[in-house]
Write an enzyme that holds these catalytic residues in place. Structure first.
Site, short mmCIF file in Angstrom:
data_model
loop_
_atom_site.label_atom_id
_atom_site.label_comp_id
_atom_site.label_asym_id
_atom_site.label_seq_id
_atom_site.Cartn_x
_atom_site.Cartn_y
_atom_site.Cartn_z
N TYR A 33 41.04 37.79 46.61
CA TYR A 33 39.71 37.58 46.42
C TYR A 33 38.38 38.45 47.29
O TYR A 33 38.37 38.82 48.29
CB TYR A 33 39.13 36.31 46.80
CG TYR A 33 39.57 35.69 47.96
CD1 TYR A 33 40.38 35.94 48.83
CD2 TYR A 33 38.11 34.70 48.33
CE1 TYR A 33 40.69 34.82 50.01
CE2 TYR A 33 38.34 33.99 49.73
CZ TYR A 33 38.83 34.28 50.04
OH TYR A 33 39.58 33.89 51.43
N ARG A 52 35.05 45.80 49.78
CA ARG A 52 36.12 45.78 50.14
C ARG A 52 37.05 45.07 48.77
O ARG A 52 38.30 45.17 49.32
CB ARG A 52 35.42 44.63 50.51
CG ARG A 52 36.95 43.68 51.50
CD ARG A 52 35.64 42.30 52.71
NE ARG A 52 35.61 41.46 51.81
CZ ARG A 52 35.19 40.45 52.41
NH1 ARG A 52 34.66 40.98 54.00
NH2 ARG A 52 35.12 39.58 52.05
N ARG A 100 58.44 35.17 36.21
CA ARG A 100 58.77 35.05 37.56
C ARG A 100 60.06 35.63 38.28
O ARG A 100 60.95 35.17 37.86
CB ARG A 100 58.49 33.89 38.26
CG ARG A 100 58.66 33.63 39.37
CD ARG A 100 58.97 32.03 40.04
NE ARG A 100 58.71 31.86 41.35
CZ ARG A 100 59.79 32.50 42.91
NH1 ARG A 100 60.72 33.00 42.04
NH2 ARG A 100 58.96 31.86 43.82
N HIS A 102 59.59 38.27 41.97
CA HIS A 102 59.17 40.12 43.35
C HIS A 102 58.53 40.09 42.89
O HIS A 102 57.18 40.86 43.19
CB HIS A 102 60.21 38.95 44.04
CG HIS A 102 60.32 37.49 45.15
ND1 HIS A 102 61.06 37.31 44.39
CD2 HIS A 102 60.03 37.04 46.12
CE1 HIS A 102 60.79 35.66 45.07
NE2 HIS A 102 60.37 35.85 45.74
N LYS A 149 42.04 40.87 51.75
CA LYS A 149 41.39 39.47 51.52
C LYS A 149 42.21 38.91 50.66
O LYS A 149 42.02 38.76 49.79
CB LYS A 149 39.88 39.74 51.52
CG LYS A 149 39.35 38.30 51.60
CD LYS A 149 37.83 38.77 51.65
CE LYS A 149 37.25 37.34 51.81
NZ LYS A 149 37.48 36.12 52.00
N GLU A 182 39.63 35.54 65.25
CA GLU A 182 38.53 35.47 63.91
C GLU A 182 38.72 33.96 64.16
O GLU A 182 39.82 33.36 64.12
CB GLU A 182 38.73 36.19 63.01
CG GLU A 182 39.61 35.96 61.92
CD GLU A 182 39.84 37.14 60.44
OE1 GLU A 182 38.08 37.62 60.05
OE2 GLU A 182 40.55 37.34 60.06
N LEU A 207 39.38 40.37 59.44
CA LEU A 207 38.85 40.66 57.92
C LEU A 207 37.34 40.92 58.45
O LEU A 207 36.81 41.00 59.37
CB LEU A 207 38.61 39.05 57.40
CG LEU A 207 38.12 39.41 55.60
CD1 LEU A 207 39.42 40.12 55.46
CD2 LEU A 207 37.57 38.29 55.21
N1 PLP Z 1 37.30 35.92 58.61
C1 PLP Z 1 38.22 34.88 57.53
C2 PLP Z 1 39.52 34.63 57.31
C3 PLP Z 1 37.30 35.14 56.43
O1 PLP Z 1 37.80 34.05 55.63
C4 PLP Z 1 36.03 35.47 56.22
C5 PLP Z 1 35.19 34.88 55.08
O2 PLP Z 1 35.70 33.79 54.34
C6 PLP Z 1 35.72 35.91 57.28
C7 PLP Z 1 36.17 36.56 57.99
C8 PLP Z 1 34.16 36.87 57.12
O3 PLP Z 1 33.98 37.60 55.87
P1 PLP Z 1 32.36 37.49 54.76
O4 PLP Z 1 31.39 37.73 56.26
O5 PLP Z 1 32.27 39.00 53.78
O6 PLP Z 1 31.99 36.69 54.77
#
Ligand code: PLP
Length: 286
Positions: A33, A52, A100, A102, A149, A182, A207
């Site tokens: 997403y 991304r 379904r 895998h 993501k 993070e 991320l």
């Molecule tokens: N890290 C994680 C785990 C996130 O879910 C997000 C945003 O949802 C971020 C960092 C920040 O990313 P962005 O600045 O692209 O929203």
């Protein structure tokens, strides 16, 4: 006004928007997403968000459902149909619907694409930023590819729920070496006593936040010192300032970590200045 969603080629009333129960997103969280800020009707950092998305898709070998240009048109159309000026768009792509199993389905199974948008009152974010927010820390129990993501967010969901229960805004995740990776939905930053602005360097444990990337450019343009390196909870709690970044939080000052006040226990001047500079950047884009 009733909300409109885009689902696999059609604009439909949000309440009646549906995907199949054998969609692999539903069955396996087999999808990715994006969340992109909308400011004065414009998609902020659109190109980087779409790049991304392509990266996440290609790491998981999911075929992009639309070309970037077409996706941008859908994004704008969703904003227009929902009359959204400020807020965000949400884009989700899964490997598609198939019985379904895998193992990946065959090439005839098309990926599923959903695009929605949500209004956010910008005044609320400003009020919060003036007060600053608290974070708690928790072990990082996510898989080893947080750079993708993925819609598989159960550890993030549990961490944010724990944060909410403790009256905090966000949970910072701590890796096995005791270093902050993070936030559960944001990137984590501190500012040291000497004024260096520190955030973890890019690896598979975090991320590549788009707000993070843009903010690093802003910091460099201001002639401030940026250090992309790991930091631990100890260093964070001794920091002069701390903040988180994300497409919805933008730059949000952190005033407490695990109950310990950061700096003077109120939003730091640098974090607030960076927030203002980020708004300027968004205003230039819009
Ligand atoms: N890290 C994680 C785990 C996130 O879910 C997000 C945003 O949802 C971020 C960092 C920040 O990313 P962005 O600045 O692209 O929203």
């Amino acid at each position: 006004m009733s909300k409109v969603a885009y689902v696999n080629g059609r604009y439909v009333p949000h309440r009646r928007a549906m995907v199949a129960i054998d969609d692999r997103g539903y069955q396996f969280a087999d999808g990715v997403y994006e969340v992109c800020e909308v400011f004065r009707g414009a998609l902020i950092d659109e190109r980087r968000h779409f790049e991304r998305l392509s990266y996440s898709l290609s790491e998981l070998r999911i075929t992009p459902p639309l070309r970037e240009g077409a996706l941008a048109i859908v994004g704008r159309e969703i904003l227009a149909r929902n009359k959204i000026d400020n807020g965000y768009i949400y884009v989700q792509v899964t490997r598609g619907a198939a019985p379904r199993d895998h193992i990946f389905p065959g090439p005839s199974v098309r990926p599923s694409l959903v695009v929605t948008a949500r209004h956010v009152d910008p005044a609320k974010g400003e009020q919060l930023a003036k007060k600053g927010v608290s974070v708690i820390t928790m072990p990082d129990i996510r898989w080893k590819r947080a750079d993708i993501k993925s819609i598989s967010l159960l550890p993030n969901v549990l961490a944010r729920e724990r944060a909410r229960q403790s009256g905090a805004y966000e949970a910072w995740l701590i890796d096995d070496a005791g270093m902050v990776t993070e936030g559960a939905a944001s990137n984590a930053w501190i500012i040291t006593e000497s004024g260096a602005i520190v955030t973890r360097g890019l690896d598979h444990a975090i991320l590549r936040g788009i707000t993070r990337t843009t903010l690093i450019e802003i910091i460099k343009a201001q002639g401030l010192t940026i250090e992309e390196r790991k930091f631990g909870l100890d260093e964070a709690q001794r920091a002069r300032e701390a903040f988180v970044t994300g497409a919805t939080a933008l730059i949000m000052p952190v005033v407490r970590i695990d109950g310990k006040p950061i700096g003077q226990g109120k939003p730091g001047p640098t974090a607030l200045k960076l927030r203002a500079l980020f708004h300027d950047f968004a205003a230039r884009t819009a």
